[in-house]
Write a protein that holds these residues in place. Structure first.
Motif, PDB file in Angstrom:
ATOM      1  N   ALA A 153       0.854  -1.182   0.000  1.00 48.71           N
ATOM      2  CA  ALA A 153       0.000   0.000   0.000  1.00 48.71           C
ATOM      3  C   ALA A 153       0.894   1.237   0.000  1.00 48.71           C
ATOM      4  N   ASP A 154       0.424   2.296  -0.624  1.00 47.78           N
ATOM      5  CA  ASP A 154       1.229   3.525  -0.693  1.00 47.78           C
ATOM      6  C   ASP A 154       1.584   4.045   0.699  1.00 47.78           C
ATOM      7  N   SER A 155       0.688   3.832   1.652  1.00 50.97           N
ATOM      8  CA  SER A 155       0.886   4.374   2.994  1.00 50.97           C
ATOM      9  C   SER A 155       2.047   3.718   3.743  1.00 50.97           C
ATOM     10  N   VAL A 156       2.480   2.539   3.302  1.00 50.16           N
ATOM     11  CA  VAL A 156       3.561   1.837   4.003  1.00 50.16           C
ATOM     12  C   VAL A 156       4.791   1.629   3.136  1.00 50.16           C
ATOM     13  N   LYS A 157       4.698   1.977   1.881  1.00 49.02           N
ATOM     14  CA  LYS A 157       5.813   1.747   0.957  1.00 49.02           C
ATOM     15  C   LYS A 157       7.057   2.480   1.446  1.00 49.02           C
ATOM     16  N   GLY A 158       8.180   1.774   1.480  1.00 44.28           N
ATOM     17  CA  GLY A 158       9.424   2.354   1.942  1.00 44.28           C
ATOM     18  C   GLY A 158       9.648   2.222   3.435  1.00 44.28           C
ATOM     19  N   ARG A 159       8.609   1.829   4.178  1.00 43.50           N
ATOM     20  CA  ARG A 159       8.734   1.662   5.631  1.00 43.50           C
ATOM     21  C   ARG A 159       8.526   0.211   6.056  1.00 43.50           C
ATOM     22  N   PHE A 160       7.664  -0.517   5.365  1.00 42.57           N
ATOM     23  CA  PHE A 160       7.357  -1.911   5.700  1.00 42.57           C
ATOM     24  C   PHE A 160       7.973  -2.824   4.649  1.00 42.57           C
ATOM     25  N   THR A 161       8.354  -4.021   5.096  1.00 42.59           N
ATOM     26  CA  THR A 161       8.890  -5.032   4.190  1.00 42.59           C
ATOM     27  C   THR A 161       8.228  -6.368   4.474  1.00 42.59           C
ATOM     28  N   ILE A 162       7.627  -6.945   3.438  1.00 42.66           N
ATOM     29  CA  ILE A 162       7.024  -8.270   3.572  1.00 42.66           C
ATOM     30  C   ILE A 162       8.019  -9.307   3.075  1.00 42.66           C
ATOM     31  N   SER A 163       8.061 -10.434   3.762  1.00 39.24           N
ATOM     32  CA  SER A 163       8.957 -11.518   3.355  1.00 39.24           C
ATOM     33  C   SER A 163       8.369 -12.843   3.825  1.00 39.24           C
ATOM     34  N   ARG A 164       9.000 -13.929   3.432  1.00 40.68           N
ATOM     35  CA  ARG A 164       8.535 -15.247   3.860  1.00 40.68           C
ATOM     36  C   ARG A 164       9.698 -16.215   3.873  1.00 40.68           C
ATOM     37  N   ASP A 165       9.578 -17.222   4.727  1.00 39.49           N
ATOM     38  CA  ASP A 165      10.540 -18.315   4.789  1.00 39.49           C
ATOM     39  C   ASP A 165       9.725 -19.601   4.668  1.00 39.49           C
ATOM     40  N   ASN A 166       9.645 -20.135   3.460  1.00 34.46           N
ATOM     41  CA  ASN A 166       8.804 -21.313   3.234  1.00 34.46           C
ATOM     42  C   ASN A 166       9.310 -22.533   3.997  1.00 34.46           C
ATOM     43  N   ALA A 167      10.614 -22.603   4.226  1.00 29.68           N
ATOM     44  CA  ALA A 167      11.162 -23.729   4.983  1.00 29.68           C
ATOM     45  C   ALA A 167      10.653 -23.719   6.422  1.00 29.68           C
ATOM     46  N   LYS A 168      10.341 -22.524   6.929  1.00 29.26           N
ATOM     47  CA  LYS A 168       9.835 -22.396   8.297  1.00 29.26           C
ATOM     48  C   LYS A 168       8.325 -22.208   8.337  1.00 29.26           C
ATOM     49  N   ASN A 169       7.683 -22.254   7.165  1.00 25.26           N
ATOM     50  CA  ASN A 169       6.229 -22.052   7.087  1.00 25.26           C
ATOM     51  C   ASN A 169       5.795 -20.753   7.759  1.00 25.26           C
ATOM     52  N   THR A 170       6.569 -19.715   7.552  1.00 25.23           N
ATOM     53  CA  THR A 170       6.317 -18.452   8.244  1.00 25.23           C
ATOM     54  C   THR A 170       6.461 -17.269   7.304  1.00 25.23           C
ATOM     55  N   GLY A 171       5.530 -16.332   7.439  1.00 28.86           N
ATOM     56  CA  GLY A 171       5.629 -15.075   6.739  1.00 28.86           C
ATOM     57  C   GLY A 171       5.930 -13.969   7.730  1.00 28.86           C
ATOM     58  N   TYR A 172       6.451 -12.856   7.221  1.00 33.37           N
ATOM     59  CA  TYR A 172       6.874 -11.769   8.102  1.00 33.37           C
ATOM     60  C   TYR A 172       6.439 -10.417   7.544  1.00 33.37           C
ATOM     61  N   LEU A 173       6.291  -9.468   8.454  1.00 36.66           N
ATOM     62  CA  LEU A 173       6.079  -8.082   8.073  1.00 36.66           C
ATOM     63  C   LEU A 173       6.981  -7.242   8.965  1.00 36.66           C
ATOM     64  N   GLN A 174       8.075  -6.751   8.401  1.00 33.91           N
ATOM     65  CA  GLN A 174       8.979  -5.871   9.118  1.00 33.91           C
ATOM     66  C   GLN A 174       8.454  -4.447   8.988  1.00 33.91           C
ATOM     67  N   MET A 175       8.212  -3.810  10.122  1.00 38.42           N
ATOM     68  CA  MET A 175       7.625  -2.473  10.128  1.00 38.42           C
ATOM     69  C   MET A 175       8.607  -1.504  10.777  1.00 38.42           C
ATOM     70  N   ASP A 176       9.105  -0.580  10.004  1.00 34.11           N
ATOM     71  CA  ASP A 176      10.058   0.426  10.474  1.00 34.11           C
ATOM     72  C   ASP A 176       9.440   1.819  10.387  1.00 34.11           C
ATOM     73  N   SER A 177      10.051   2.764  11.072  1.00 33.86           N
ATOM     74  CA  SER A 177       9.577   4.152  11.058  1.00 33.86           C
ATOM     75  C   SER A 177       8.077   4.218  11.326  1.00 33.86           C
ATOM     76  N   LEU A 178       7.658   3.509  12.346  1.00 32.56           N
ATOM     77  CA  LEU A 178       6.230   3.428  12.644  1.00 32.56           C
ATOM     78  C   LEU A 178       5.652   4.778  13.039  1.00 32.56           C
ATOM     79  N   LYS A 179       4.394   4.970  12.656  1.00 30.50           N
ATOM     80  CA  LYS A 179       3.666   6.202  12.932  1.00 30.50           C
ATOM     81  C   LYS A 179       2.418   5.874  13.750  1.00 30.50           C
ATOM     82  N   PRO A 180       1.897   6.838  14.489  1.00 30.02           N
ATOM     83  CA  PRO A 180       0.661   6.565  15.244  1.00 30.02           C
ATOM     84  C   PRO A 180      -0.477   6.073  14.361  1.00 30.02           C
TER      85      PRO A 180
END
Length: 125
Positions: free
Chosen positions: A61-88
Protein backbone atom coordinates in the motif's frame (compact mmCIF):
# COMPACT_ATOMS: atom_id res chain seq x y z
CA UNK A 1 -7.14 -25.18 4.32
CA UNK A 2 -4.21 -23.47 5.95
CA UNK A 3 -4.26 -22.24 9.54
CA UNK A 4 -2.55 -18.92 10.28
CA UNK A 5 -1.35 -17.51 13.59
CA UNK A 6 0.10 -14.01 13.91
CA UNK A 7 2.51 -12.86 16.59
CA UNK A 8 4.88 -10.01 17.28
CA UNK A 9 2.49 -7.16 17.90
CA UNK A 10 2.86 -4.77 20.80
CA UNK A 11 3.30 -1.20 21.92
CA UNK A 12 6.05 0.88 20.34
CA UNK A 13 6.93 4.56 20.17
CA UNK A 14 6.66 6.49 16.95
CA UNK A 15 9.77 5.95 14.84
CA UNK A 16 10.29 2.48 16.26
CA UNK A 17 10.13 -0.94 14.65
CA UNK A 18 8.26 -4.22 15.03
CA UNK A 19 8.38 -7.49 13.14
CA UNK A 20 5.19 -9.46 12.80
CA UNK A 21 5.22 -13.18 12.10
CA UNK A 22 2.56 -15.37 10.54
CA UNK A 23 2.98 -19.08 11.26
CA UNK A 24 1.17 -21.40 8.88
CA UNK A 25 0.12 -25.00 9.34
CA UNK A 26 -2.12 -27.50 7.65
CA UNK A 27 -0.79 -27.34 4.10
CA UNK A 28 2.45 -26.57 2.32
CA UNK A 29 3.08 -22.91 2.94
CA UNK A 30 4.73 -22.38 -0.43
CA UNK A 31 1.37 -23.20 -2.04
CA UNK A 32 -0.03 -19.90 -0.84
CA UNK A 33 0.04 -16.31 -1.95
CA UNK A 34 0.19 -14.32 1.28
CA UNK A 35 -0.97 -10.92 2.38
CA UNK A 36 -1.12 -8.61 5.37
CA UNK A 37 -4.09 -6.40 6.18
CA UNK A 38 -4.89 -4.11 9.09
CA UNK A 39 -7.96 -2.69 10.73
CA UNK A 40 -8.00 0.40 12.90
CA UNK A 41 -10.88 1.13 15.29
CA UNK A 42 -13.91 2.38 13.42
CA UNK A 43 -12.33 1.77 10.04
CA UNK A 44 -12.56 -0.90 7.39
CA UNK A 45 -9.89 -3.54 6.98
CA UNK A 46 -7.24 -2.31 4.55
CA UNK A 47 -4.50 -3.86 2.48
CA UNK A 48 -0.92 -3.48 3.71
CA UNK A 49 1.30 -5.81 1.69
CA UNK A 50 1.36 -9.07 -0.25
CA UNK A 51 3.96 -11.53 -1.52
CA UNK A 52 3.93 -14.26 -4.14
CA UNK A 53 4.45 -17.92 -3.26
CA UNK A 54 8.24 -17.93 -3.53
CA UNK A 55 8.78 -14.26 -2.73
CA UNK A 56 9.58 -13.20 -6.27
CA UNK A 57 7.17 -10.27 -6.20
CA UNK A 58 5.93 -8.02 -3.43
CA UNK A 59 3.19 -5.42 -3.32
CA UNK A 60 2.59 -2.57 -0.88
CA UNK A 61 0.00 0.00 0.00
CA UNK A 62 1.23 3.53 -0.69
CA UNK A 63 0.89 4.37 2.99
CA UNK A 64 3.56 1.84 4.00
CA UNK A 65 5.81 1.75 0.96
CA UNK A 66 9.42 2.35 1.94
CA UNK A 67 8.73 1.66 5.63
CA UNK A 68 7.36 -1.91 5.70
CA UNK A 69 8.89 -5.03 4.19
CA UNK A 70 7.02 -8.27 3.57
CA UNK A 71 8.96 -11.52 3.35
CA UNK A 72 8.54 -15.25 3.86
CA UNK A 73 10.54 -18.32 4.79
CA UNK A 74 8.80 -21.31 3.23
CA UNK A 75 11.16 -23.73 4.98
CA UNK A 76 9.84 -22.40 8.30
CA UNK A 77 6.23 -22.05 7.09
CA UNK A 78 6.32 -18.45 8.24
CA UNK A 79 5.63 -15.07 6.74
CA UNK A 80 6.87 -11.77 8.10
CA UNK A 81 6.08 -8.08 8.07
CA UNK A 82 8.98 -5.87 9.12
CA UNK A 83 7.62 -2.47 10.13
CA UNK A 84 10.06 0.43 10.47
CA UNK A 85 9.58 4.15 11.06
CA UNK A 86 6.23 3.43 12.64
CA UNK A 87 3.67 6.20 12.93
CA UNK A 88 0.66 6.56 15.24
CA UNK A 89 -1.59 6.08 12.23
CA UNK A 90 -0.16 2.57 11.84
CA UNK A 91 -2.01 1.59 15.01
CA UNK A 92 -4.36 -1.28 14.15
CA UNK A 93 -4.98 -4.99 14.43
CA UNK A 94 -2.82 -6.66 11.81
CA UNK A 95 -3.98 -9.82 10.06
CA UNK A 96 -2.20 -12.21 7.76
CA UNK A 97 -4.15 -13.88 5.00
CA UNK A 98 -3.55 -16.54 2.36
CA UNK A 99 -4.96 -17.80 -0.91
CA UNK A 100 -3.81 -20.60 -3.17
CA UNK A 101 -2.94 -18.51 -6.21
CA UNK A 102 -2.00 -15.00 -7.27
CA UNK A 103 -4.89 -12.61 -7.67
CA UNK A 104 -4.83 -9.23 -9.34
CA UNK A 105 -7.27 -8.21 -6.59
CA UNK A 106 -4.66 -8.89 -3.89
CA UNK A 107 -5.47 -5.49 -2.33
CA UNK A 108 -8.99 -6.66 -1.50
CA UNK A 109 -9.74 -8.70 1.63
CA UNK A 110 -12.34 -10.58 -0.40
CA UNK A 111 -9.58 -12.17 -2.47
CA UNK A 112 -8.32 -14.13 0.55
CA UNK A 113 -10.01 -17.16 2.06
CA UNK A 114 -7.78 -17.95 5.03
CA UNK A 115 -7.15 -15.53 7.89
CA UNK A 116 -5.33 -15.40 11.19
CA UNK A 117 -6.84 -14.07 14.40
CA UNK A 118 -4.89 -10.81 14.29
CA UNK A 119 -2.26 -9.13 16.44
CA UNK A 120 -2.53 -5.66 17.94
CA UNK A 121 0.02 -3.00 17.01
CA UNK A 122 -0.09 0.26 18.95
CA UNK A 123 2.19 3.17 18.08
CA UNK A 124 2.39 5.96 20.63
CA UNK A 125 3.28 9.52 19.71
Amino acid sequence: QVQLVESGGGLVQAGGSLRLSCAASGRTFSSYFMGWFRQAPGKEREFVAAITRYGGSTYYADSVKGRFTISRDNAKNTGYLQMDSLKPEDTAVYYCAARTSYSSNYYSEHAFGSWGQGTQVTVSS
